[in-house]
Write an enzyme that holds these catalytic residues in place. Structure first.
Site, PDB file in Angstrom:
ATOM      1  N   HIS A  95       0.678  -1.271  -0.220  1.00  0.00           N
ATOM      2  CA  HIS A  95      -0.004   0.055  -0.018  1.00  0.00           C
ATOM      3  C   HIS A  95       0.785   1.363  -0.068  1.00  0.00           C
ATOM      4  CE1 HIS A  95      -3.200  -2.976   0.732  1.00  0.00           C
ATOM      5  NE2 HIS A  95      -2.801  -3.032   1.930  1.00  0.00           N
ATOM      6  N   GLU A 112      -2.429  -0.526   7.687  1.00  0.00           N
ATOM      7  CA  GLU A 112      -3.306  -1.759   7.955  1.00  0.00           C
ATOM      8  C   GLU A 112      -2.817  -2.478   9.167  1.00  0.00           C
ATOM      9  OE1 GLU A 112      -5.139  -4.033   4.237  1.00  0.00           O
ATOM     10  OE2 GLU A 112      -3.432  -4.996   4.762  1.00  0.00           O
ATOM     11  N   HIS A 169       3.529  -7.517   1.798  1.00  0.00           N
ATOM     12  CA  HIS A 169       2.651  -8.398   2.696  1.00  0.00           C
ATOM     13  C   HIS A 169       1.834  -9.022   1.989  1.00  0.00           C
ATOM     14  CE1 HIS A 169       0.103  -4.631   2.187  1.00  0.00           C
ATOM     15  NE2 HIS A 169      -0.848  -5.746   2.785  1.00  0.00           N
ATOM     16  N   ARG A 189      -0.808  -4.639  -6.709  1.00  0.00           N
ATOM     17  CA  ARG A 189      -0.279  -6.135  -6.502  1.00  0.00           C
ATOM     18  C   ARG A 189       1.000  -6.330  -7.073  1.00  0.00           C
ATOM     19  NH1 ARG A 189      -4.620  -8.274  -9.477  1.00  0.00           N
ATOM     20  NH2 ARG A 189      -5.917  -8.302  -7.786  1.00  0.00           N
TER      21      ARG A 189
END
Length: 308
Positions: A95, A112, A169, A189
């Protein structure tokens, strides 16, 4: 004002099947659901209140029109709260922070976190990488040395993992997770194991954007979480993290307690059952605790809570 219950939103995913439905008792969910949004105020997907006097209103509407519940006027709703139960490994992703996010047309980056409700023996996640810099990274990629590039972290039931923007991650099958993310729904991605769909096509990657986001800070990849514990009358309150993005707390309830909070809390029962503020609650239930609340909690359960 009493607690307010919310209806979860099923989110389809190629790595989902029936585990979310079966584990959390969401009998209304169809097959193919990988996660459930417990709380969201996204424009196109906002959770709906089930409690009077706000029954039928979305969380987004409540945030905009009833700040007496929250106490954060003039702010954007900060998070999306999910219950995630993958039945296959997720793609490896990253991200952006706010600076990089704005470059690609998003207003906010995304930090996150995951609380592991249940993990099988030997479960792990993708967490970080071994590249020293971008040149080193491309050496791994160009030589298809993905297995050597990617780091893994062992996870166990009850673990908490923070995923700051910039960290590589991926959640893997074998764990059921309570997920907290900032409300920018942006993911790049990085790698998908060369998996192909039924037509023989690999899934789209966002490699340029992902590399633009990627951090090489090895300290970031150590998950240095320092939980703060506080005894309750009959239970334990654990604050896992409190930063500019969100504050995440676990209530492990083992009997009757009085719970007080100045800030609002987005609460989800992730284990067991009991009574909250006179209402029967069970695993999978989601409810808002308004600001300046003092409520009675009884039972044998774990409640996860998030606030700004």
């Amino acid at each position: 004002m009493s607690i307010l219950f919310f209806d979860p939103i099923p989110r389809p995913a190629i790595w989902g099947h029936t585990l979310v439905r079966d584990y959390f008792g969401y009998k209304q969910f169809p097959e193919g659901i990988g996660q459930s949004w417990s709380f969201s105020a996204q424009k196109d997907a906002s959770t709906i209140c089930l409690s009077e006097p706000f029954k039928g209103m979305t969380l987004r509407e409540l945030w905009e029109k009833h700040q007496e519940l929250f106490g954060h006027p003039g702010e954007e709703f900060p998070v999306i709260i999910s219950l995630v139960a993958p039945e296959d490994d997720l793609s490896i992703q990253v991200h952006p922070d706010s600076q990089v996010a704005k470059k690609y047309g998003y207003t906010l980056g995304k930090n996150e976190a995951w609380y592991f409700i249940k993990s099988e023996n030997n479960a792990s996640i993708v967490y970080g990488h071994n590249a020293k810099d971008e040149k080193d990274l491309y050496n791994y990629i160009n030589n298809d040395k993905w297995d050597e590039l990617i780091k893994h972290l062992s996870v166990h039931t009850g673990d908490f993992v923070y995923l700051p923007a910039g960290i590589l991650h991926a959640l893997k099958k074998g764990s059921i997770v309570y997920e907290i993310q900032q409300s920018t729904d942006v993911t790049f991605r990085f790698y998908d194991y060369h998996r192909k769909d039924k037509y023989g096509n690999e899934r789209e990657l966002h490699l340029t954007q992902a590399i633009d986001c990627l951090s090489y800070d090895q300290e970031m990849m150590k998950n240095n979480i320092m939980p703060v514990e506080e005894k309750m009358d009959n239970g334990l309150k654990t604050t896992f993290i409190s930063n500019d993005s969100f504050t995440v707390t676990k209530l492990a309830i083992e009997g009757n307690n009085i719970y007080e909070t100045d800030n609002y809390q987005l609460a989800t029962v992730v284990k067991g059952d009991g009574v909250v503020d006179g209402f029967d609650v069970k695993i999978g239930d989601n409810f808002l605790i308004p600001q300046h609340s003092k409520i009675e909690i009884d039972g044998n359960m774990i409640i996860m809570m998030t606030t700004k």
